[in-house]
Design a protein around this motif. Structure first.
Motif, PDB file in Angstrom:
ATOM      1  N   ASN A 496     -11.147 -11.076   4.365  1.00  0.00           N
ATOM      2  CA  ASN A 496      -9.746 -11.185   4.757  1.00  0.00           C
ATOM      3  C   ASN A 496      -9.714 -11.739   6.180  1.00  0.00           C
ATOM      4  O   ASN A 496     -10.196 -11.082   7.107  1.00  0.00           O
ATOM      5  N   PRO A 497      -9.163 -12.917   6.417  1.00  0.00           N
ATOM      6  CA  PRO A 497      -9.259 -13.542   7.736  1.00  0.00           C
ATOM      7  C   PRO A 497      -8.440 -12.865   8.823  1.00  0.00           C
ATOM      8  O   PRO A 497      -8.610 -13.180  10.001  1.00  0.00           O
ATOM      9  N   VAL A 498      -7.569 -11.905   8.473  1.00  0.00           N
ATOM     10  CA  VAL A 498      -6.768 -11.242   9.501  1.00  0.00           C
ATOM     11  C   VAL A 498      -7.137  -9.765   9.614  1.00  0.00           C
ATOM     12  O   VAL A 498      -6.390  -8.980  10.205  1.00  0.00           O
ATOM     13  N   VAL A 499      -8.304  -9.381   9.091  1.00  0.00           N
ATOM     14  CA  VAL A 499      -8.636  -7.959   8.972  1.00  0.00           C
ATOM     15  C   VAL A 499      -8.589  -7.233  10.306  1.00  0.00           C
ATOM     16  O   VAL A 499      -8.248  -6.059  10.366  1.00  0.00           O
ATOM     17  N   ASN A 500      -8.938  -7.893  11.407  1.00  0.00           N
ATOM     18  CA  ASN A 500      -8.954  -7.194  12.694  1.00  0.00           C
ATOM     19  C   ASN A 500      -7.972  -7.800  13.697  1.00  0.00           C
ATOM     20  O   ASN A 500      -8.168  -7.702  14.912  1.00  0.00           O
ATOM     21  N   LEU A 501      -6.909  -8.420  13.180  1.00  0.00           N
ATOM     22  CA  LEU A 501      -5.875  -8.997  14.043  1.00  0.00           C
ATOM     23  C   LEU A 501      -4.628  -8.119  14.019  1.00  0.00           C
ATOM     24  O   LEU A 501      -4.388  -7.370  13.070  1.00  0.00           O
ATOM     25  N   TYR A 502      -3.826  -8.240  15.070  1.00  0.00           N
ATOM     26  CA  TYR A 502      -2.650  -7.380  15.230  1.00  0.00           C
ATOM     27  C   TYR A 502      -1.372  -8.186  15.046  1.00  0.00           C
ATOM     28  O   TYR A 502      -1.209  -9.262  15.621  1.00  0.00           O
ATOM     29  N   SER A 503      -0.471  -7.641  14.246  1.00  0.00           N
ATOM     30  CA  SER A 503       0.858  -8.218  14.064  1.00  0.00           C
ATOM     31  C   SER A 503       1.873  -7.087  14.099  1.00  0.00           C
ATOM     32  O   SER A 503       1.850  -6.198  13.244  1.00  0.00           O
ATOM     33  N   GLU A 504       2.758  -7.117  15.070  1.00  0.00           N
ATOM     34  CA  GLU A 504       3.783  -6.088  15.176  1.00  0.00           C
ATOM     35  C   GLU A 504       4.723  -6.132  13.977  1.00  0.00           C
ATOM     36  O   GLU A 504       5.122  -5.090  13.441  1.00  0.00           O
ATOM     37  N   THR A 505       5.059  -7.324  13.526  1.00  0.00           N
ATOM     38  CA  THR A 505       5.961  -7.434  12.384  1.00  0.00           C
ATOM     39  C   THR A 505       5.315  -6.907  11.114  1.00  0.00           C
ATOM     40  O   THR A 505       5.983  -6.320  10.255  1.00  0.00           O
ATOM     41  N   ALA A 506       4.001  -7.089  10.979  1.00  0.00           N
ATOM     42  CA  ALA A 506       3.311  -6.547   9.811  1.00  0.00           C
ATOM     43  C   ALA A 506       3.432  -5.025   9.772  1.00  0.00           C
ATOM     44  O   ALA A 506       3.580  -4.430   8.702  1.00  0.00           O
ATOM     45  N   ILE A 507       3.374  -4.390  10.924  1.00  0.00           N
ATOM     46  CA  ILE A 507       3.499  -2.939  10.968  1.00  0.00           C
ATOM     47  C   ILE A 507       4.865  -2.513  10.446  1.00  0.00           C
ATOM     48  O   ILE A 507       4.992  -1.582   9.654  1.00  0.00           O
ATOM     49  N   THR A 508       5.908  -3.191  10.898  1.00  0.00           N
ATOM     50  CA  THR A 508       7.265  -2.760  10.554  1.00  0.00           C
ATOM     51  C   THR A 508       7.726  -3.269   9.195  1.00  0.00           C
ATOM     52  O   THR A 508       8.525  -2.611   8.520  1.00  0.00           O
ATOM     53  N   LYS A 509       7.202  -4.412   8.754  1.00  0.00           N
ATOM     54  CA  LYS A 509       7.752  -5.051   7.559  1.00  0.00           C
ATOM     55  C   LYS A 509       6.865  -4.975   6.318  1.00  0.00           C
ATOM     56  O   LYS A 509       7.358  -5.153   5.199  1.00  0.00           O
ATOM     57  N   THR A 510       5.572  -4.732   6.482  1.00  0.00           N
ATOM     58  CA  THR A 510       4.673  -4.801   5.330  1.00  0.00           C
ATOM     59  C   THR A 510       5.085  -3.888   4.180  1.00  0.00           C
ATOM     60  O   THR A 510       5.036  -4.316   3.017  1.00  0.00           O
ATOM     61  N   PRO A 511       5.483  -2.626   4.412  1.00  0.00           N
ATOM     62  CA  PRO A 511       5.859  -1.803   3.261  1.00  0.00           C
ATOM     63  C   PRO A 511       6.952  -2.422   2.399  1.00  0.00           C
ATOM     64  O   PRO A 511       6.860  -2.419   1.165  1.00  0.00           O
ATOM     65  N   VAL A 512       7.972  -2.985   3.036  1.00  0.00           N
ATOM     66  CA  VAL A 512       9.065  -3.603   2.290  1.00  0.00           C
ATOM     67  C   VAL A 512       8.601  -4.891   1.621  1.00  0.00           C
ATOM     68  O   VAL A 512       8.906  -5.148   0.444  1.00  0.00           O
ATOM     69  N   LEU A 513       7.846  -5.696   2.354  1.00  0.00           N
ATOM     70  CA  LEU A 513       7.385  -6.969   1.811  1.00  0.00           C
ATOM     71  C   LEU A 513       6.418  -6.754   0.640  1.00  0.00           C
ATOM     72  O   LEU A 513       6.474  -7.476  -0.363  1.00  0.00           O
ATOM     73  N   LYS A 514       5.538  -5.781   0.784  1.00  0.00           N
ATOM     74  CA  LYS A 514       4.598  -5.498  -0.302  1.00  0.00           C
ATOM     75  C   LYS A 514       5.341  -5.007  -1.538  1.00  0.00           C
ATOM     76  O   LYS A 514       5.022  -5.406  -2.667  1.00  0.00           O
ATOM     77  N   GLN A 515       6.340  -4.144  -1.342  1.00  0.00           N
ATOM     78  CA  GLN A 515       7.096  -3.626  -2.476  1.00  0.00           C
ATOM     79  C   GLN A 515       7.829  -4.739  -3.198  1.00  0.00           C
ATOM     80  O   GLN A 515       7.935  -4.746  -4.428  1.00  0.00           O
ATOM     81  N   LEU A 516       8.319  -5.698  -2.448  1.00  0.00           N
ATOM     82  CA  LEU A 516       9.039  -6.827  -3.041  1.00  0.00           C
ATOM     83  C   LEU A 516       8.135  -7.581  -4.021  1.00  0.00           C
ATOM     84  O   LEU A 516       8.539  -7.887  -5.155  1.00  0.00           O
ATOM     85  N   ILE A 517       6.911  -7.871  -3.590  1.00  0.00           N
ATOM     86  CA  ILE A 517       5.980  -8.620  -4.445  1.00  0.00           C
ATOM     87  C   ILE A 517       5.449  -7.740  -5.573  1.00  0.00           C
ATOM     88  O   ILE A 517       5.292  -8.203  -6.715  1.00  0.00           O
ATOM     89  N   ASP A 518       5.187  -6.470  -5.282  1.00  0.00           N
ATOM     90  CA  ASP A 518       4.726  -5.567  -6.344  1.00  0.00           C
ATOM     91  C   ASP A 518       5.769  -5.442  -7.457  1.00  0.00           C
ATOM     92  O   ASP A 518       5.434  -5.451  -8.646  1.00  0.00           O
TER      93      ASP A 518
END
Length: 561
Positions: A496-518
């Motif tokens: 995973n090319p972003v495994v050790n990178l930081y994204s503030e938006t990923a912290i706040t948005k990933t649960p919603v974004l992941k649920q959308l695709i799931d």
């Protein structure tokens, strides 16, 4: 925020008892070690790869593999006489050490009734005061403790359960450890120097080291299938998508479990195995231009979705797979109703693992790991896991106390004792004749006294238990099969090319974004929505934060180039 693609299935059992090699993570520059004291690491700067300690002499019955990242397999457990001391002296200075720890199983008895706890304090030469938090509660409890400010000396950080904890890490809640364990500085802690570079690298954030990782294999979630069912049905090992389809639908339609026993191919809609078949990128793909493309934006992901829809129509999935809780999915597998299920090797074949249960419920059951074939008969593309399951950090309040930091790292060094050492046996099996005895084959045999076994539940730390293929109570061939699987899987893996990178938006948005695709995946696979709905979901993902996550990761990547 670091993201991990659920290769095969990131099962709760794997996560709570456990979770590919040389190319894992981004290529990060390494430099020499610092001295000690306040870290000189520059945020976003080069990662100082901890040096590897001297290679240990081979143990009796040890089978090493030539592929980097493939654990050694052992024909037997080292006898008490063959075990060696990996720690020269007790790491503690006689005081008290506090810790926030993940509780993997039954809560242990208190110190006065806990032989393991008492023995640990003698071996560490300190008073051990852990706060034990079970399962997924560790994330919320960690955030509460950080907010309160009264942080223990050793702190379990697990962003799987609490992605927002990465924000606390970036904001300075913990001591940056590059000057203590980066480069050759780590050689002060010989057992920590044995931990694999991928675990240190993948658990870092933007090049900074904030804790000691608990290492796991880089492919740690594997599709296990009923080999005895395949043979009973007279089917060849699948070499392409059509043959996988034939096998999984036959598991449902041909009653391989026997007359009167209803069976299915699969009990969940996890896409990891089929993503590998269709060569879906590992969470993100880096284009030649340096831009990122999300896995579900690719043609490969769309082809995977169409294939899973075909499997649903063909009857491969249990009809309740979209909504069935994981515990029920696993129970169907254990009682002999499911032909393929994903687990880590440790959860599947270790003492108390699924293999023993299935063999008791279904005598003659033969579980084998299956390497996903490419859909066209070519190579698959297996998504690498993170290669660690949480890490153990030191709070920022101790940053100026060099001696305390070093003492804590020495304690971590004790827990990280390697296979074959007397410390490893104690940490993982306990005290001989109380928690275990040595069986006729030399393997540790746990006591049947549940209260005594529960004492070991407070031992879940940074030990490398999952990096050694020895499974007590199972034939040596089981360990060799696990090693052989990873030998084949590693060369067809992708980090995973972003495994050790930081994204503030990923912290706040990933649960919603992941649920959308799931939700989209489930709707399309089960036929509630047409394939055309994918385009709308992709656009919604982009507009609701996906493009911002992409931009933040691309910016972080550019700093490292």
């Amino acid at each position: 925020m670091r993201q991990s693609f659920p290769s095969m299935t990131t099962s709760r059992r794997t996560l709570l008892t456990g979770m590919l090699g040389a190319g894992a993570g981004l290529t990060l520059a390494a430099c020499g070690s610092g001295g000690g004291g306040g870290s000189s690491h520059t945020p976003g700067g080069a990662f100082r790869t901890p040096a590897a300690g001297p290679a240990a002499a081979p143990l009796p019955g040890e089978n090493r593999d030539s592929v980097l990242g493939v654990p050694a397999a052992y024909d037997r457990y080292p006898s008490a006489a063959e075990q060696f001391a990996s720690v020269a002296k007790a790491p503690g200075r006689g005081g008290t050490m506090t810790a926030l720890m993940q509780l993997a199983t039954t809560p242990p008895p208190g110190r006065d009734a806990n032989r393991w706890w008492q023995e640990l304090e003698k071996r560490l030469n300190l008073t051990w005061k852990p706060t034990l938090v079970g399962g997924s509660d560790i994330g919320d409890r960690a955030q509460t403790i950080i907010a309160g400010g009264d942080m223990p000396d050793l702190f379990n950080v697990n962003h799987y359960f609490s992605p927002a904890i990465d924000r606390s890490v970036k904001q300075g809640a913990f001591t940056e450890l590059s000057d203590y364990v980066g480069g050759s500085a780590i050689l002060e802690y010989p057992n920590l120097a044995r931990l694999p570079a991928w675990a240190w690298r993948n658990s870092s954030i933007d090049g900074a080291i904030y804790g000691v990782p608990r290492p796991t294999p880089l492919v740690n979630n594997v599709a296990f299938y009923r080999e005895d069912w395949r043979k009973k049905l007279g089917l060849d090992m699948p070499k392409n998508a059509d043959e996988v389809f034939a096998l999984l639908t036959a598991f449902t339609k041909s009653s391989p479990a026997g007359a009167g026993v209803k069976s299915w191919g699969l009990s969940d809609l996890n896409s990891g195995f089929f993503a590998a078949m269709h060569r879906v990128p590992s969470t993100w793909r880096v284009e030649k231009s340096g831009s990122l493309v999300k896995d579900h934006e690719t043609d490969e992901w769309e082809a995977m979705l169409e294939y899973m829809r075909k499997l649903w129509v063909g009857g491969a999935f249990h009809p309740d797979a979209p909504t069935m809780p994981w515990d029920q999915q696993r129970q169907l597998f254990l009682n002999g109703s499911i032909g393929m299920h994903a687990e880590g090797f440790n959860g599947m074949v270790a003492v108390g693992g699924d293999l023993g249960v299935i063999q008791r419920n279904s005598p003659g059951a033969d579980l084998q790991p299956m390497l996903p074939p490419g859909f066209d008969g070519g190579r698959p593309n297996i998504a690498q896991d993170t290669g660690y399951w949480g890490y153990y950090s030191i709070p920022a309040k101790l940053r100026g106390d060099k001696d305390k930091v070093r003492e804590i790292l020495r304690v971590c060094d004790y827990f990280a004792a390697p296979f074959g050492s007397s410390e490893y046996t104690f940490v993982n099996y306990g005290v001989e004749d109380h928690h275990f005895t040595y069986g006729a084959d030399g393997s540790p045999v746990p006591t049947t006294n549940a209260a005594r076994l529960s004492e070991l539940s407070m031992a879940y730390m940074c030990q490398p238990a999952e990096l050694n293929f020895f499974f007590a109570g199972q034939p040596a061939q089981v360990a060799k099969n696990a090693q052989s699987f990873l030998h084949d899987a590693m060369p067809v893996s992708e980090p995973n090319p972003v495994v050790n990178l930081y994204s503030e938006t990923a912290i706040t948005k990933t649960p919603v974004l992941k649920q959308l695709i799931d939700d989209l995946m489930v709707a399309v696979v089960t036929g509630r929505k047409p394939m055309g709905a994918l385009a709308e979901a992709r656009q919604a993902w982009k507009s609701q934060g996906g493009d911002q996550v992409r931009a933040e990761y691309e910016k972080a990547m550019a700093k490292k180039s």
